[in-house]
Design an enzyme around this catalytic site. Structure first.
Site, PDB file in Angstrom:
ATOM      1  N   GLY A  30       5.957  -9.047   6.486  1.00 21.01           N
ATOM      2  CA  GLY A  30       5.221  -7.900   7.020  1.00 21.01           C
ATOM      3  C   GLY A  30       3.914  -7.659   6.294  1.00 21.01           C
ATOM      4  O   GLY A  30       2.873  -7.427   6.912  1.00 21.01           O
ATOM      5  N   TYR A  88       7.072 -11.111 -14.320  1.00 16.24           N
ATOM      6  CA  TYR A  88       7.622 -10.985 -12.968  1.00 16.24           C
ATOM      7  C   TYR A  88       9.147 -10.831 -12.986  1.00 16.24           C
ATOM      8  O   TYR A  88       9.685  -9.783 -12.629  1.00 16.24           O
ATOM      9  CB  TYR A  88       7.181 -12.170 -12.107  1.00 16.24           C
ATOM     10  CG  TYR A  88       7.699 -12.064 -10.691  1.00 16.24           C
ATOM     11  CD1 TYR A  88       7.222 -11.078  -9.845  1.00 16.24           C
ATOM     12  CD2 TYR A  88       8.691 -12.925 -10.226  1.00 16.24           C
ATOM     13  CE1 TYR A  88       7.729 -10.936  -8.554  1.00 16.24           C
ATOM     14  CE2 TYR A  88       9.195 -12.794  -8.940  1.00 16.24           C
ATOM     15  CZ  TYR A  88       8.709 -11.799  -8.113  1.00 16.24           C
ATOM     16  OH  TYR A  88       9.220 -11.662  -6.849  1.00 16.24           O
ATOM     17  N   GLU A 390      12.862  -4.404  12.829  1.00 14.79           N
ATOM     18  CA  GLU A 390      12.826  -5.696  13.531  1.00 14.79           C
ATOM     19  C   GLU A 390      13.943  -5.766  14.576  1.00 14.79           C
ATOM     20  O   GLU A 390      13.747  -6.294  15.675  1.00 14.79           O
ATOM     21  CB  GLU A 390      12.959  -6.843  12.512  1.00 14.79           C
ATOM     22  CG  GLU A 390      11.740  -6.949  11.602  1.00 14.79           C
ATOM     23  CD  GLU A 390      11.922  -7.889  10.410  1.00 14.79           C
ATOM     24  OE1 GLU A 390      10.989  -7.989   9.599  1.00 14.79           O
ATOM     25  OE2 GLU A 390      12.999  -8.522  10.283  1.00 14.79           O
ATOM     26  N   ASP A 508     -20.624  33.443 -15.880  1.00 18.37           N
ATOM     27  CA  ASP A 508     -19.183  33.666 -16.085  1.00 18.37           C
ATOM     28  C   ASP A 508     -18.856  33.187 -17.508  1.00 18.37           C
ATOM     29  O   ASP A 508     -19.614  32.407 -18.099  1.00 18.37           O
ATOM     30  CB  ASP A 508     -18.411  32.843 -15.028  1.00 18.37           C
ATOM     31  CG  ASP A 508     -16.937  32.753 -15.328  1.00 18.37           C
ATOM     32  OD1 ASP A 508     -16.336  33.807 -15.586  1.00 18.37           O
ATOM     33  OD2 ASP A 508     -16.395  31.628 -15.325  1.00 18.37           O
ATOM     34  N   TYR A 509     -17.731  33.624 -18.050  1.00 19.34           N
ATOM     35  CA  TYR A 509     -17.446  33.239 -19.433  1.00 19.34           C
ATOM     36  C   TYR A 509     -16.461  32.052 -19.524  1.00 19.34           C
ATOM     37  O   TYR A 509     -16.875  30.925 -19.746  1.00 19.34           O
ATOM     38  CB  TYR A 509     -16.930  34.455 -20.228  1.00 19.34           C
ATOM     39  CG  TYR A 509     -16.749  34.110 -21.688  1.00 19.34           C
ATOM     40  CD1 TYR A 509     -17.854  33.769 -22.470  1.00 19.34           C
ATOM     41  CD2 TYR A 509     -15.488  34.080 -22.262  1.00 19.34           C
ATOM     42  CE1 TYR A 509     -17.691  33.420 -23.801  1.00 19.34           C
ATOM     43  CE2 TYR A 509     -15.326  33.727 -23.593  1.00 19.34           C
ATOM     44  CZ  TYR A 509     -16.428  33.396 -24.361  1.00 19.34           C
ATOM     45  OH  TYR A 509     -16.270  33.017 -25.665  1.00 19.34           O
TER      46      TYR A 509
HETATM   47  P1  ADQ Z   1      12.455  -6.143   0.956  1.00 22.68           P
HETATM   48  O1  ADQ Z   1      13.329  -5.588  -0.110  1.00 22.68           O
HETATM   49  O2  ADQ Z   1      12.291  -7.591   0.942  1.00 22.68           O
HETATM   50  O3  ADQ Z   1      11.021  -5.468   0.940  1.00 22.68           O
HETATM   51  P2  ADQ Z   1      12.812  -5.476   3.893  1.00 22.68           P
HETATM   52  O4  ADQ Z   1      11.846  -4.400   4.171  1.00 22.68           O
HETATM   53  O5  ADQ Z   1      14.088  -5.273   4.606  1.00 22.68           O
HETATM   54  O6  ADQ Z   1      13.163  -5.614   2.339  1.00 22.68           O
HETATM   55  O7  ADQ Z   1      12.192  -6.852   4.325  1.00 22.68           O
HETATM   56  C1  ADQ Z   1      12.933  -8.032   4.331  1.00 22.68           C
HETATM   57  C2  ADQ Z   1      12.253  -9.062   5.196  1.00 22.68           C
HETATM   58  O8  ADQ Z   1      12.872 -10.315   4.957  1.00 22.68           O
HETATM   59  C3  ADQ Z   1      12.373  -8.774   6.681  1.00 22.68           C
HETATM   60  O9  ADQ Z   1      11.139  -8.965   7.309  1.00 22.68           O
HETATM   61  C4  ADQ Z   1      13.407  -9.777   7.186  1.00 22.68           C
HETATM   62  O10 ADQ Z   1      13.168 -10.251   8.481  1.00 22.68           O
HETATM   63  C5  ADQ Z   1      13.284 -10.902   6.190  1.00 22.68           C
HETATM   64  N1  ADQ Z   1      14.590 -11.566   5.994  1.00 22.68           N
HETATM   65  C6  ADQ Z   1      15.700 -10.994   5.552  1.00 22.68           C
HETATM   66  N2  ADQ Z   1      16.704 -11.879   5.532  1.00 22.68           N
HETATM   67  C7  ADQ Z   1      16.219 -13.040   5.964  1.00 22.68           C
HETATM   68  C8  ADQ Z   1      16.755 -14.349   6.149  1.00 22.68           C
HETATM   69  N3  ADQ Z   1      18.026 -14.673   5.873  1.00 22.68           N
HETATM   70  N4  ADQ Z   1      15.941 -15.306   6.582  1.00 22.68           N
HETATM   71  C9  ADQ Z   1      14.642 -15.003   6.830  1.00 22.68           C
HETATM   72  N5  ADQ Z   1      14.100 -13.811   6.689  1.00 22.68           N
HETATM   73  C10 ADQ Z   1      14.865 -12.838   6.245  1.00 22.68           C
HETATM   74  C11 ADQ Z   1      10.324  -4.475   0.144  1.00 22.68           C
HETATM   75  C12 ADQ Z   1      11.047  -3.156  -0.037  1.00 22.68           C
HETATM   76  C13 ADQ Z   1      11.409  -2.582   1.315  1.00 22.68           C
HETATM   77  C14 ADQ Z   1      10.152  -2.421   2.161  1.00 22.68           C
HETATM   78  C15 ADQ Z   1       9.343  -3.706   2.181  1.00 22.68           C
HETATM   79  C16 ADQ Z   1       7.994  -3.518   2.867  1.00 22.68           C
HETATM   80  O11 ADQ Z   1      12.211  -3.319  -0.832  1.00 22.68           O
HETATM   81  O12 ADQ Z   1      12.043  -1.328   1.171  1.00 22.68           O
HETATM   82  O13 ADQ Z   1      10.519  -2.112   3.482  1.00 22.68           O
HETATM   83  O14 ADQ Z   1       9.115  -4.185   0.878  1.00 22.68           O
HETATM   84  O15 ADQ Z   1       7.254  -2.526   2.281  1.00 22.68           O
END
Ligand code: ADQ
Length: 735
Positions: A30, A88, A390, A508-509
């Protein structure tokens, strides 16, 4: 708007090196989708880590990778294995992540991790600073880079900085656990705009800012000296059309073109109307509540045995942070639970949980989203959760039910889901049963609302709203600085001062001639101020008046020997030099006996507050009280007083951490006007810092030079930044 650059931990590409051949594979998440539209449209760069530790690649290859990235407008920040490990995997994922997700027991407090976090954040900031030009805008993402906003702002104050946090911001009681809590807040406050997914996180952040730093917050703005920081909620969306269109494509595909996964689903489930699918998709993370979900599913099968053999949970878990201990343990726990549920309820023809521990291609995700009857999203904490959105976008026939944790940010936008507490497995089990037996009509009714909302606020809208707000905050910052007294304005005022014959100067003070002090009585003037005033008084054309909310006694004592006039208690009393005190209004103080007990009850209930009594006013001071409690009490007090003041012709004044109740009908503006009445002043100057001075700025003739101390919104013509600015200004008049 000028260029907008993006900074995030990872660049939006993963790098594949095969025999010196370099492939950049675009990320499909996203964030990458939303931000790609922004940095391309605004000719910016994307600054981030390319994903390969720098000690794994030789210099030659590293240069080649840089060249490829440059073609995509990406600026790499190279990190060594050790840095990735400490910054990280370490501070970001073993300290901040558990803290911000309320897993205090998992926090690693090792100072070595913190040191690396600081130095790697500096690396990101330095790269950004190299890339930036004055007037550019930069948008920084997420918890790995919390210190970068301040690191950039301190070197490049002219750059507009945005910051967005993708995870929750915890409540103060949790946040305060961290030894480096102040440093993190300070780092974030380098931004001009700070975004969270929800208003709750915003509230928690404000609470930490107030308690740790003591800054003033009004509505969604934080004022720090000459800067305003805007904090707001921007719930992140998804690329709705991409999911919807992909789902339509899948449905319309001829049978022979359908995927392997589809054929499997069809064979076992889709062609048997009494078989149902429940879907669960996440990264394998302890914040996602996966073990509870499995336990709840087992409870559901136990409690509603009629579904055994008919309902299957398809559980996808993407491997994540596999080197961190708690993730390794979680993996074993999930493996074990899946085995247990399958062992207890399964047979040769029935596997209750289909578990996939891997990432899946986009098409397979869509296949699952569009095939499953229920989507189970039960994180114990989640900043937003895009999976829920989604699933909604992929439901082309408008049916399907979402079971959603109240601890996910997304719940604020999904009131039509079945909302559960993720720690209540019994409630989840019941919701699964409710979802599976919900009529298609009800499903559609709920789903259509959800789809409308999620479609409207998609990832592009999210990004453009944030960018618009960056533009707005830029304008606010400019307007704050717009009326500043610069050399040109100073020369104009100096010239008018020199050419005038009789001058009225209202000062003003507190907060204007002198800074605020903790106690009201230790604010006496210093030597520099005395000398400055002596110099101004020495000019016979100057008639100087100190116009203040203070009482008569203090000011008269402090300025003994000065040739100045006074207007005190917000205009109740005045005294011309060499004359007696005169009351400017028919003030009475009989009301005090009914207001005093109310204030006293607030003092009793709010430690650190006290009452100051003036002749015609009573002041409740709360500067030393615990800020949040004091603010609540202040609102409560105003409420209570409001009903009293009408009967007594009183006014409530709100100053800096004070509430003052005073006799009505008089203010600094009326008093100043009375002072200049019938006199032919050809130069009028008024300087003040708080809103009681605004009366004066508004009432005085248009030709007056009205100057606000501080950079906030004002009716004054001009602004100076601080008390020292006032003193410099006054000194320059006589130059
Ligand atoms: P995430 O903790 O990674 O993100 P989420 O928002 O659910 O959580 O996004 C996960 C993404 O991974 C989704 O787009 C989903 O489609 C993809 N995904 C999950 N399982 C998968 C699989 N087996 N194979 C391929 N794709 C998969 C962090 C924060 C969230 C917040 C987002 C965005 O923890 O709370 O919503 O950032 O800001």
């Amino acid at each position: 708007m000028n260029r907008i650059h993006i900074v995030s931990n990872r660049l939006p590409f993963s790098i594949n090196v095969d025999n010196e051949k370099i492939d950049l594979i675009p990320s499909v998440g996203g964030l990458a989708t939303g931000m790609r539209s922004v940095y391309k449209e605004y000719n910016g760069k994307w600054i981030g880590w390319p994903g390969l530790p720098s000690d794994d690649i030789d210099e030659n290859l590293s240069n080649k990778i840089d060249t490829e990235l440059e073609k995509e407008d990406c600026v790499p920040v190279h990190l060594t294995k050790e840095e990735v490990d400490l910054y990280y995997d370490g501070f970001s994922n073993r300290t901040i992540w558990p803290l911000f997700h309320y897993f205090a027991q998992y926090i690693d407090y090792d100072p070595k991790l913190w040191e690396s976090f600081v130095s790697v954040n500096q690396k990101f900031a330095d790269k950004a600073i190299e890339t930036l030009e004055e007037g550019d805008t930069i948008w920084i993402h997420d918890y790995q880079l919390l210190l970068v906003p301040e690191m950039i702002k301190s070197k490049r104050p002219g750059v507009t900085v945005g910051f967005f946090l993708h995870i929750p911001f915890p409540s103060f009681e949790v946040f305060r656990i961290l030894p480096w809590r102040k440093e993190l807040i300070q780092g974030m406050l380098g931004a001009d705009l700070i975004g969270f997914h929800t208003y709750d996180y915003q509230r928690h952040f404000f609470s930490s800012v107030r308690r740790l730093m003591g800054y003033e917050i009004s509505f969604n703005q934080i004022q720090i000296e000459d800067r305003i920081i805007i904090v707001d909620a921007f719930p992140m969306g998804i690329d709705y059309d991409k999911f919807k269109n992909a789902a339509i494509d899948i449905v319309q595909k001829p049978l022979q073109e359908k995927s392997e996964l589809h054929r499997e689903l069809e064979k076992y489930f889709l062609l048997s109307p009494d078989r149902k699918l429940v879907l669960s998709i996440d990264r394998l993370d302890y914040s996602k509540g996966i073990p509870n979900r499995l336990k709840a599913f087992a409870e559901f099968l136990e409690k509603y045995p009629e579904f055994v053999g008919k309902v299957t949970l398809i559980m996808l878990a993407v491997p994540s942070r596999g080197t961190v201990e708690h993730y390794i343990n979680l993996k074993s726990e999930v493996d074990e639970l899946v085995g247990k549920v399958n062992g207890q309820f399964g047979n040769i023809n029935y596997t209750p949980v289909w578990y996939f521990y891997r990432s899946m291609p986009f098409e397979s995700l869509i296949e699952l989203y569009s095939s499953c009857d229920v989507c189970l999203v039960t994180p114990v904490r989640d900043g937003m959760n895009l999976v829920a959105k989604e699933y909604v976008a992929s439901r082309t026939n408008h049916t399907g039910v979402i079971i959603l944790s109240e601890m996910a940010g997304v719940v604020k936008e999904m009131g039509e889901a079945l909302i559960i507490n993720p720690n209540n497995t019994n409630e989840i089990a019941d919701s699964i049963q409710q979802a599976l037996t919900m009529s298609l009509e009800e499903q559609r009714e709920r789903m259509v609302f959800l789809q409308d909302r999620i479609k409207r606020y998609d990832v592009f809208k999210w990004a453009s709203e944030f960018v618009d707000s960056l533009g707005k905050v830029q304008k606010i910052q400019h307007s704050l600085h717009a009326k500043r007294v610069n050399t040109h304005i100073m020369e104009k005022i100096q010239s008018s001062y020199k050419n005038s014959k009789m001058r009225a100067i209202f000062l003003d003070y507190d907060g204007t001639l002198t800074g605020f002090k903790k106690k009201p009585n230790d604010a006496c003037p210093d030597k520099e101020l005395h000398e400055l005033l002596y110099k101004l008084e020495a000019d016979p054309k100057n008639i100087i008046t100190i116009i203040s909310g203070r009482d008569r006694e203090s000011l008269e004592n402090w300025f003994e020997g000065h040739k100045i006039n006074f207007i005190v208690e917000h205009g109740v009393w005045s005294k011309k030099f060499g004359k007696e005190w005169k009351m400017l209004t028919n003030a009475t103080d009989t009301w005090k006996s009914s207001i005093q007990p109310i204030l006293e009850s607030f003092v009793d209930r709010t430690p650190g507050t006290f009452i100051e009594e003036k002749n015609y006013s009573l002041v409740w001071h709360f500067r030393k009280a615990e800020p949040e409690q004091a603010e609540l009490r202040a609102n409560e007090l105003k409420d209570e007083l409001r009903t009293m003041i009408a009967n007594h012709n009183l006014e409530i004044l709100e100053g800096n951490k004070v509430i003052e109740v005073k006799t009505g009908g008089i203010n600094k503006g009326i008093a100043a006007l009375q002072f200049i009445k019938n006199k032919s002043f050809d130069f009028i100057l008024a300087m003040g810092d708080d809103w009681t001075d605004e009366y004066m700025f508004r009432e005085l003739p248009e030709t007056a030079y009205t100057i606000k101390v501080g950079l906030t919104h004002t009716a004054a013509n001009y602004k100076v930044e601080s008390v020292s600015g006032v003193r410099t200004f006054l000194a320059k008049l006589e130059e």
